[in-house]
Scaffold this motif. Structure first.
Motif, PDB file in Angstrom:
ATOM      1  N   THR A  71       0.837  -1.201   0.000  1.00 16.72           N
ATOM      2  CA  THR A  71       0.000   0.000   0.000  1.00 16.72           C
ATOM      3  C   THR A  71       0.876   1.257   0.000  1.00 16.72           C
ATOM      4  O   THR A  71       1.767   1.384   0.844  1.00 16.72           O
ATOM      5  CB  THR A  71      -0.940  -0.014   1.231  1.00 16.72           C
ATOM      6  N   GLY A  72       0.653   2.143  -0.974  1.00 15.76           N
ATOM      7  CA  GLY A  72       1.465   3.355  -1.113  1.00 15.76           C
ATOM      8  C   GLY A  72       2.563   3.196  -2.147  1.00 15.76           C
ATOM      9  O   GLY A  72       3.176   4.175  -2.554  1.00 15.76           O
ATOM     10  N   GLY A  73       2.807   1.977  -2.586  1.00 11.77           N
ATOM     11  CA  GLY A  73       3.844   1.720  -3.590  1.00 11.77           C
ATOM     12  C   GLY A  73       3.233   1.490  -4.959  1.00 11.77           C
ATOM     13  O   GLY A  73       2.038   1.215  -5.066  1.00 11.77           O
ATOM     14  N   TYR A 116      -2.889  -6.363   1.352  1.00 11.42           N
ATOM     15  CA  TYR A 116      -1.417  -6.276   1.337  1.00 11.42           C
ATOM     16  C   TYR A 116      -0.843  -7.020   2.547  1.00 11.42           C
ATOM     17  O   TYR A 116       0.103  -7.813   2.434  1.00 11.42           O
ATOM     18  CB  TYR A 116      -0.999  -4.795   1.304  1.00 11.42           C
ATOM     19  N   LYS A 122       7.322   4.970  -4.607  1.00 14.97           N
ATOM     20  CA  LYS A 122       6.061   5.377  -3.980  1.00 14.97           C
ATOM     21  C   LYS A 122       5.126   6.078  -4.957  1.00 14.97           C
ATOM     22  O   LYS A 122       5.574   6.781  -5.858  1.00 14.97           O
ATOM     23  CB  LYS A 122       6.349   6.357  -2.841  1.00 14.97           C
ATOM     24  N   THR A 163       4.404  10.272   1.180  1.00 14.71           N
ATOM     25  CA  THR A 163       3.879   9.246   2.082  1.00 14.71           C
ATOM     26  C   THR A 163       4.934   8.162   2.243  1.00 14.71           C
ATOM     27  O   THR A 163       5.884   8.082   1.471  1.00 14.71           O
ATOM     28  CB  THR A 163       2.610   8.595   1.505  1.00 14.71           C
ATOM     29  N   ILE A 166       5.801   3.914   2.861  1.00 16.29           N
ATOM     30  CA  ILE A 166       5.250   2.567   2.740  1.00 16.29           C
ATOM     31  C   ILE A 166       5.466   1.884   4.084  1.00 16.29           C
ATOM     32  O   ILE A 166       6.603   1.740   4.542  1.00 16.29           O
ATOM     33  CB  ILE A 166       5.941   1.795   1.601  1.00 16.29           C
ATOM     34  N   TYR A 167       4.366   1.508   4.724  1.00 14.51           N
ATOM     35  CA  TYR A 167       4.456   0.904   6.046  1.00 14.51           C
ATOM     36  C   TYR A 167       4.313  -0.611   5.992  1.00 14.51           C
ATOM     37  O   TYR A 167       3.644  -1.159   5.118  1.00 14.51           O
ATOM     38  CB  TYR A 167       3.352   1.456   6.956  1.00 14.51           C
ATOM     39  N   LEU A 168       4.909  -1.246   6.969  1.00 12.70           N
ATOM     40  CA  LEU A 168       4.661  -2.665   7.198  1.00 12.70           C
ATOM     41  C   LEU A 168       3.406  -2.766   8.069  1.00 12.70           C
ATOM     42  O   LEU A 168       3.102  -1.835   8.825  1.00 12.70           O
ATOM     43  CB  LEU A 168       5.850  -3.290   7.940  1.00 12.70           C
TER      44      LEU A 168
END
Lengths: 355, 355
Positions: free
Chosen positions: A155-157, A235, B302, B307, B309-311
Motif C-alpha cells: 500500500t502506497g507503492g 497487502y 512510492k 507518504t 510505505i508501512y509494514l
C-alpha cells in the motif's frame, strides 16, 4: 480478449487424463507423478475453474522443456519436529510436491492432532483448494498457502513486489461436499477484464492506472496495477503468506521469483496444515455443530429473492456434482488450446462432442 | 458523533494502571487478573488504538456487575494432544483467558515447534494483535483469531449472522518491533463515520442501505449493513474464523452470541497458535531473510513521495515507541469517559496534564 458466449465441448474423464498424461510422460515425468498432476487439473476443470485446469498444462510442459521444472525430481521429506516436516521439491512440479506434502500433513494430524509440512524448491501448484480438500475429504481441516510471482504492490507503492499468494481453508461437513474458501489477495483480473469488455467502469479501490493514480477505467486498470482486497488488509495478508511460505521454508520470497510471464527457474514455497477436529470433539459432533451454522447462514433473508446464499466453494461443487457419465465440460477457448497443444506435441487428438 | 480535532491528555502509565486495576478489583477481579487486563488495554492506548484501550473498561465492569462476565473464574486447561490444548474460561474476562492460552501455546511451541490452544466460554479479548505479539516477543510466529457478535451478513443476505471475527498474525524481526497484521473482516465502521462527517460518498462495495441495496451514501450506510472486505472473500474469511474458533472449540458460533449492543452472557471462542521458526531454521537466519523482504518492500517506488510505505502494524509501533517518560497520550473523548467512569465507580481521579 475472451468471448462471453462460447460453445461447450464434452470430453470423457478418460480422454482428458489420457491427453494430459501423454504430454507429461513425453517430457520425462513418471506415470505416478503425471497422474497426480492431471487429477489436480481435472478437479479444477470439473469445478468450472478452467483457468486452473488443463489450460495450465502447456505452460508446465514449456517450463519442463526449458529446464525450469525438473521432471524427475528427488523429493526429500525432512523431519523438523514431532509433527512438522519440510519437503524439498528439487524444482519438481508443484502439484506433485503439494500432493505428497498434504498427504504427510494429514497422516501427522491423524496421529497427533495437527501436522504441518512446509515446501520449498517448488513450482505453480494449481489451486490451493485441491490440497485443502485432500484434508477435508479425510475429515480434517486443511489449510494451504503458497507464494507466487510478483503481482501486488505494498500500500502506497506502485511496483509489484509480492505475489497475490493464494490460500485455502477447507472444512469437512455433513452436506455432501466440504466448505472451501480459496482466494488470492487481490481483486480478480478476470473481473476487470469483463468490465472492460462490457465498457463498464470499475469501483474505486480496485486498481491504479500506469501512473499509479486511482482509476475507474477498466482498460486503464488492466495496463496499471491491480490493488489488494481491502487495500492495506489484502497487502498485509499477502505479506504474511509470503513470510509463512517463502521466508520460513527457505524458498524464494518477495520479488525473487521471476514475473508471471517471465522465463526462468522458480523456487516457490508452500505451507500445508492439517488439523484434526477430533483433537477437540468427535467428528460427528463437529459436523453437527457446523450444520447448525450452515443452517443459520442459509436462512438469512436474501437481498434478492432470485439469488441464493452460497457457502464458500459451494458453487464449484455444484458444478462438479452436476457432471454426468464421467464427462467434463470445456468452453471453446480452453478446448481450442488443448487441441492445438495436442497437435504441437503430436498427441492423438481426443474424442469429443460439442454441445 | 466524534470530533476530529481534540485536546490530548497526558497520563502516566502508573496512574493509568492504578485507575484500571482499582475498578476491576472493586468488582471482585483478582490483582493478578486485573493486571493482565490492564496491560492489554494499555498496549492498545499506547499504540493509539483508543477504541480498544481503557475505553473498553466500563463495558467490562458493567458486564461483570450484570453477571455476564465471571470475575472469579476457575480456568481449566485441558490436554487435547501432544501440542494441542483447550482452555475453558468459565465465562471470565477474555484478556485473562487469552493471556494464559497464548502463554501455553508459546511454551508448547518452544518444546515441539508448534502449540495450539483453543478457548471457549470466553468474552471480548481486546485486540488480537496483543496476544499474537506475546508470541513474536518470544521469537515465535503468533496467530490469533476470535469470533464476535453478529455484524456481517453472508454475501447475498441482508441480516448479520456472523461476527467480523478479528484475527492477527505477528512475526518477530530485526527492526525493533514485530510485523503484525491485525484485521477484522469488514470495512471499518469508523472510516464510514468519518466520510459521513465530511459529507463525502463511500465507494461502491462498502455497505448496503437499510433496504439491502448498495449505497454510496455514508449516512445510509451507517443505518444499513457494512459489507465484508472484498465481498464474498471477507465473508469466507469471517466464516472460517467462526468455524475455527466457535464450532471447533465448543463455544457459541454464528448468531448464538448476543448482538454487540445487547445484554446477555457471551461464550466467545478464540484460537491461539504459536509456531517456532526454529523448527525450520535458526531464528537469526529467519530474521535475516525477513529483513531482505522488508528491504524489498521499503524500496518500492512510492505513489506519492510524501507518504511512506508501512509494514503491517508499523504505524502503531511508531506511535508506541514515540511515547516519552512512561506517559500515555489520550484524546479528549477517551479521557472524558475515564473521568466520568472514575466518578461513577468512586475511584480517585487520576493526575494528568492536558497538552
Amino acid at each position: 480478449m475472451i468471448s462471453l458466449v462460447e460453445t461447450t465441448y464434452l470430453l470423457s474423464n478418460e480422454e482428458y487424463i489420457r491427453v494430459g498424461k501423454s504430454a507429461l510422460i513425453q517430457v520425462g515425468v513418471s506415470t505416478e507423478h503425471s497422474d497426480i498432476v492431471i487429477q489436480s487439473l481435472l478437479d479444477s476443470d470439473q469445478k468450472g475453474i478452467h483457468t486452473h485446469g488443463l489450460f495450465r498444462l502447456p505452460t508446465y510442459i514449456k517450463q519442463i522443456s526449458r529446464g525450469n521444472i525438473n521432471p524427475q525430481p528427488i523429493i526429500q521429506l525432512i523431519e523438523k519436529g514431532s509433527n512438522i516436516k519440510l519437503l524439498d521439491g528439487d524444482s519438481g512440479l508443484g502439484s506433485v510436491n503439494s500432493f505428497y506434502a498434504m498427504k504427510e500433513a494429514i497422516k501427522l494430524s491423524s496421529e497427533k492432532g495437527i501436522g504441518i509440512v512446509g515446501v520449498r524448491n517448488s513450482n505453480h501448484f494449481g489451486t490451493a483448494a485441491y490440497y485443502a480438500e485432500l484434508a477435508s475429504s479425510q475429515n480434517k481441516i486443511g489449510i494451504v498457502m503458497t507464494n507466487a510471482s510478483p503481482a501486488i504492490a505494498p500500500t502506497g507503492g506502485k511496483k509489484p513486489v509480492l505475489g497475490n499468494n493464494p490460500w485455502s481453508i477447507s472444512v469437512p461437513t455433513h452436506i455432501g461436499h466440504p466448505i472451501t474458501l480459496d482466494m488470492a489477495n487481490s481483486v480478480a483480473r478476470g473481473k476487470i477484464r469483463i468490465k472492460a469488455l462490457n465498457g463498464e467502469p470499475i469501483p474505486v479501490g480496485w486498481a491504479l492506472n500506469s501512473k499509479g493514480e486511482p482509476t475507474t477505467d477498466a482498460n486503464e486498470a488492466l495496463e496499471g496495477l491491480i490493488l489488494p482486497v481491502g487495500d492495506h488488509k489484502g497487502y498485509g495478508i499477502t505479506l504474511m503468506v509470503d513470510i509463512l511460505t517463502g521466508v520460513l521454508t527457505g524458498a524464494y520470497f518477495g520479488n525473487q521469483n521471476p514475473g508471471i510471464e517471465e522465463d526462468g527457474k522458480r523456487n516457490n514455497g508452500h505451507l500445508f496444515i492439517s488439523l484434526n477436529p477430533e483433537a477437540f470433539m468427535s467428528i460427528e459432533e463437529f459436523k453437527n455443530r457446523l450444520n447448525e451454522l450452515i443452517n443459520m447462514i442459509k436462512s438469512v433473508p436474501k437481498i434478492n429473492e432470485n439469488t441464493e446464499i452460497y457457502l464458500p466453494g459451494e458453487l464449484e461443487w455444484k458444478t462438479k456434482l452436476s457432471l454426468k457419465n464421467d464427462k467434463i465440460k470445456l468452453p471453446e477457448r480452453i478446448f481450442d488450446r488443448i487441441l492445438s497443444f495436442c497437435h504441437e506435441q503430436q498427441i492423438q487428438l481426443p474424442d469429443y462432442v460439442s454441445v
